[in-house]
Design an enzyme around this catalytic site. Structure first.
Site, PDB file in Angstrom:
ATOM      1  NE  ARG A 226      24.249 -19.216 -29.834  1.00 23.31           N
ATOM      2  CZ  ARG A 226      23.488 -19.361 -28.979  1.00 23.31           C
ATOM      3  NH1 ARG A 226      23.039 -20.600 -28.804  1.00 23.31           N
ATOM      4  NH2 ARG A 226      22.807 -18.549 -28.319  1.00 23.31           N
ATOM      5  CG  HIS A 274      18.776 -23.008 -31.565  1.00 24.81           C
ATOM      6  ND1 HIS A 274      19.698 -22.243 -32.232  1.00 24.81           N
ATOM      7  CD2 HIS A 274      18.844 -22.981 -30.231  1.00 24.81           C
ATOM      8  CE1 HIS A 274      20.409 -21.665 -31.168  1.00 24.81           C
ATOM      9  NE2 HIS A 274      19.769 -22.072 -30.073  1.00 24.81           N
TER      10      HIS A 274
HETATM   11  P1  NAP Z   1      28.126 -19.952 -19.453  1.00 18.86           P
HETATM   12  O1  NAP Z   1      27.590 -20.059 -18.012  1.00 18.86           O
HETATM   13  O2  NAP Z   1      28.571 -18.619 -19.551  1.00 18.86           O
HETATM   14  O3  NAP Z   1      29.441 -20.954 -19.540  1.00 18.86           O
HETATM   15  C1  NAP Z   1      30.286 -20.959 -20.561  1.00 18.86           C
HETATM   16  C2  NAP Z   1      31.272 -22.063 -20.329  1.00 18.86           C
HETATM   17  O4  NAP Z   1      32.236 -22.096 -21.333  1.00 18.86           O
HETATM   18  C3  NAP Z   1      32.325 -21.727 -19.309  1.00 18.86           C
HETATM   19  O5  NAP Z   1      32.510 -22.945 -18.437  1.00 18.86           O
HETATM   20  C4  NAP Z   1      33.668 -21.397 -19.650  1.00 18.86           C
HETATM   21  O6  NAP Z   1      34.496 -21.397 -18.968  1.00 18.86           O
HETATM   22  C5  NAP Z   1      33.562 -21.810 -20.999  1.00 18.86           C
HETATM   23  N1  NAP Z   1      34.243 -21.283 -22.216  1.00 18.86           N
HETATM   24  C6  NAP Z   1      34.115 -19.982 -22.536  1.00 18.86           C
HETATM   25  N2  NAP Z   1      35.138 -19.665 -23.464  1.00 18.86           N
HETATM   26  C7  NAP Z   1      35.932 -20.862 -23.454  1.00 18.86           C
HETATM   27  C8  NAP Z   1      37.253 -21.169 -24.142  1.00 18.86           C
HETATM   28  N3  NAP Z   1      37.855 -20.396 -24.889  1.00 18.86           N
HETATM   29  N4  NAP Z   1      37.776 -22.215 -23.895  1.00 18.86           N
HETATM   30  C9  NAP Z   1      37.208 -23.300 -22.841  1.00 18.86           C
HETATM   31  N5  NAP Z   1      36.182 -22.952 -22.092  1.00 18.86           N
HETATM   32  C10 NAP Z   1      35.404 -21.711 -22.626  1.00 18.86           C
HETATM   33  O7  NAP Z   1      27.061 -20.450 -20.596  1.00 18.86           O
HETATM   34  P2  NAP Z   1      25.985 -21.227 -20.561  1.00 18.86           P
HETATM   35  O8  NAP Z   1      24.773 -20.710 -19.964  1.00 18.86           O
HETATM   36  O9  NAP Z   1      26.320 -22.553 -19.861  1.00 18.86           O
HETATM   37  O10 NAP Z   1      25.541 -21.430 -22.121  1.00 18.86           O
HETATM   38  C11 NAP Z   1      26.631 -22.078 -22.716  1.00 18.86           C
HETATM   39  C12 NAP Z   1      26.508 -21.785 -24.200  1.00 18.86           C
HETATM   40  O11 NAP Z   1      25.422 -22.877 -24.817  1.00 18.86           O
HETATM   41  C13 NAP Z   1      25.470 -20.538 -24.673  1.00 18.86           C
HETATM   42  O12 NAP Z   1      26.740 -19.432 -24.895  1.00 18.86           O
HETATM   43  C14 NAP Z   1      25.205 -20.850 -26.095  1.00 18.86           C
HETATM   44  O13 NAP Z   1      26.135 -21.072 -27.072  1.00 18.86           O
HETATM   45  C15 NAP Z   1      24.597 -22.393 -25.617  1.00 18.86           C
HETATM   46  N6  NAP Z   1      23.222 -22.699 -25.398  1.00 18.86           N
HETATM   47  C16 NAP Z   1      22.423 -23.378 -26.633  1.00 18.86           C
HETATM   48  C17 NAP Z   1      21.184 -23.557 -26.405  1.00 18.86           C
HETATM   49  C18 NAP Z   1      20.294 -24.202 -27.429  1.00 18.86           C
HETATM   50  O14 NAP Z   1      19.266 -24.333 -27.172  1.00 18.86           O
HETATM   51  N7  NAP Z   1      21.296 -24.931 -28.212  1.00 18.86           N
HETATM   52  C19 NAP Z   1      20.562 -23.136 -25.276  1.00 18.86           C
HETATM   53  C20 NAP Z   1      21.177 -22.197 -24.181  1.00 18.86           C
HETATM   54  C21 NAP Z   1      22.825 -21.992 -24.448  1.00 18.86           C
HETATM   55  P3  NAP Z   1      34.958 -20.571 -17.769  1.00 18.86           P
HETATM   56  O15 NAP Z   1      33.928 -20.907 -16.817  1.00 18.86           O
HETATM   57  O16 NAP Z   1      36.371 -21.243 -17.161  1.00 18.86           O
HETATM   58  O17 NAP Z   1      34.935 -19.135 -17.756  1.00 18.86           O
END
Ligand code: NAP
Length: 311
Positions: A226, A274
């Site tokens: 983000r 994005h």
């Molecule tokens: P997810 O499955 O919820 O995974 C989030 C990961 O981040 C988990 O491994 C979590 O650790 C880790 N995390 C969260 N807070 C943390 C912290 N304070 N310190 C260290 N690690 C932390 O999410 P996802 O589906 O992979 O998506 C992740 C993010 O990608 C989204 O929230 C969004 O910001 C971004 N995104 C961007 C696009 C784009 O088009 N650019 C598209 C989709 C997503 P744990 O597993 O240990 O809890």
């Protein structure tokens, strides 16, 4: 059953109608700004960045869907309806698309794509050797959720060594680090750093000078998490000073990126709009239809926002 979709694009609303007419014909698709919409009729809402306070009027809401995998734009609304399940948009195609994006971005940094474009512009036959092969260029992924893990699979497939960092250690086929106490060791090994974290109070501003300085000199940066994660001025300073050699940035704060942002014209930054995961409307509609069907059959919903974790 009314499902309201929060999009400014007439083409997108037509695609939602067409897709859901085929996949879930009992759902009536209405546009977010439909003047004839009675908010009390809405049972399902699919939203990206709703104006604060609007969701509170949907008094009959059963399930709220984020149009993105992140929910930061929704939970920022002090009046968002906390009593309904909030489902993150993670259709199977999303992590695959993100993995493709991150692999392209890592190869672009490793092959110095900005230099290739400059040579093309100048019609300059600039025959240069890639500094390091992918097999010697460790990619460190922050965030090992659906997006981070699929990205790791594809990066490993083309030969990049991968390490990861998240809150808790994972049983994955590559080395991973956990928690604040292991962050510095992870950063010191990351020749290319990829941010795929959710935007939470803990992660806001994480890509700023104190972190960047812990990367090896000459590192590359990819942010597809983000815009709130990055301090653009600090990234530009690190690029200008030579500590970073390149950055691929997909997300910004605000979006769209203003025309006068220095990121657009910086010679070492590749800006994308994005597009990291960007599943198609049809893929999103299939995911929503499947989730609503599960909800109506009282089955489990997946990819739910967890208020205790904050993502
Ligand atoms: P997810 O499955 O919820 O995974 C989030 C990961 O981040 C988990 O491994 C979590 O650790 C880790 N995390 C969260 N807070 C943390 C912290 N304070 N310190 C260290 N690690 C932390 O999410 P996802 O589906 O992979 O998506 C992740 C993010 O990608 C989204 O929230 C969004 O910001 C971004 N995104 C961007 C696009 C784009 O088009 N650019 C598209 C989709 C997503 P744990 O597993 O240990 O809890």
């Amino acid at each position: 059953m009314v499902v309201v979709v929060n999009t400014a694009s007439e083409k997108a609303i037509a695609e939602w109608r067409e897709s859901l007419a085929e996949m879930a014909p009992h759902l009536e698709v209405r546009w977010w700004d439909d003047a004839n919409l009675d908010p009390a009729d809405v049972r399902y809402a699919v939203v990206w960045k709703p104006e604060h306070g609007r969701l509170a009027h949907f008094t009959g809401l059963k399930v709220l869907f984020s149009l993105g995998a992140g929910v930061d734009n929704i939970v920022a609304d002090p009046a968002w309806p906390r009593h309904v399940p909030l489902v993150r948009m993670v259709p199977a195609e999303g992590p695959q698309r993100m993995g493709e994006y991150v692999t392209w971005a890592a190869l672009s940094l490793q092959k110095d794509l900005p230099r290739i474009f400059r040579s093309r512009e100048a019609k300059n036959w600039d025959s240069f050797a890639t500094p390091t092969p992918a097999t010697e260029c460790t990619v460190g992924i922050m965030g090992l959720g659906a997006m981070g893990r699929r990205s790791a699979d594809l990066l490993r497939g083309v030969g990049f060594p991968v390490i990861g960092w998240s809150r808790s250690r994972k049983a994955l086929p590559f080395e991973n680090f956990a928690g604040a106490e292991e962050l510095d060791a992870f950063l010191a090994r990351s020749r290319i750093l990829v941010c795929l974290l959710p935007a939470t109070p803990e992660t806001t501003g994480i890509l700023s000078a104190p972190l960047l300085v812990k990367l090896p000199r000459g590192a590359g940066l990819i942010n597809s998490g983000r815009g709130a994660h990055q301090n653009l001025a600090d990234i530009i300073a690190a690029l200008d000073e030579g500590h970073l050699t390149g950055a691929v940035l997909d997300v910004f704060d605000p979006e769209p990126l203003p025309a006068d942002s220095p990121a657009w014209i910086h010679p070492k930054i590749i800006v994308t709009s994005h597009i990291g995961a960007g599943p198609s409307t049809r893929e999103c509609a299939r995911y929503v239809a499947t989730s609503i069907s599960a909800f109506e059959l009282r089955e489990a919903l997946y990819n739910l926002y967890d208020p205790t974790r904050g993502y």
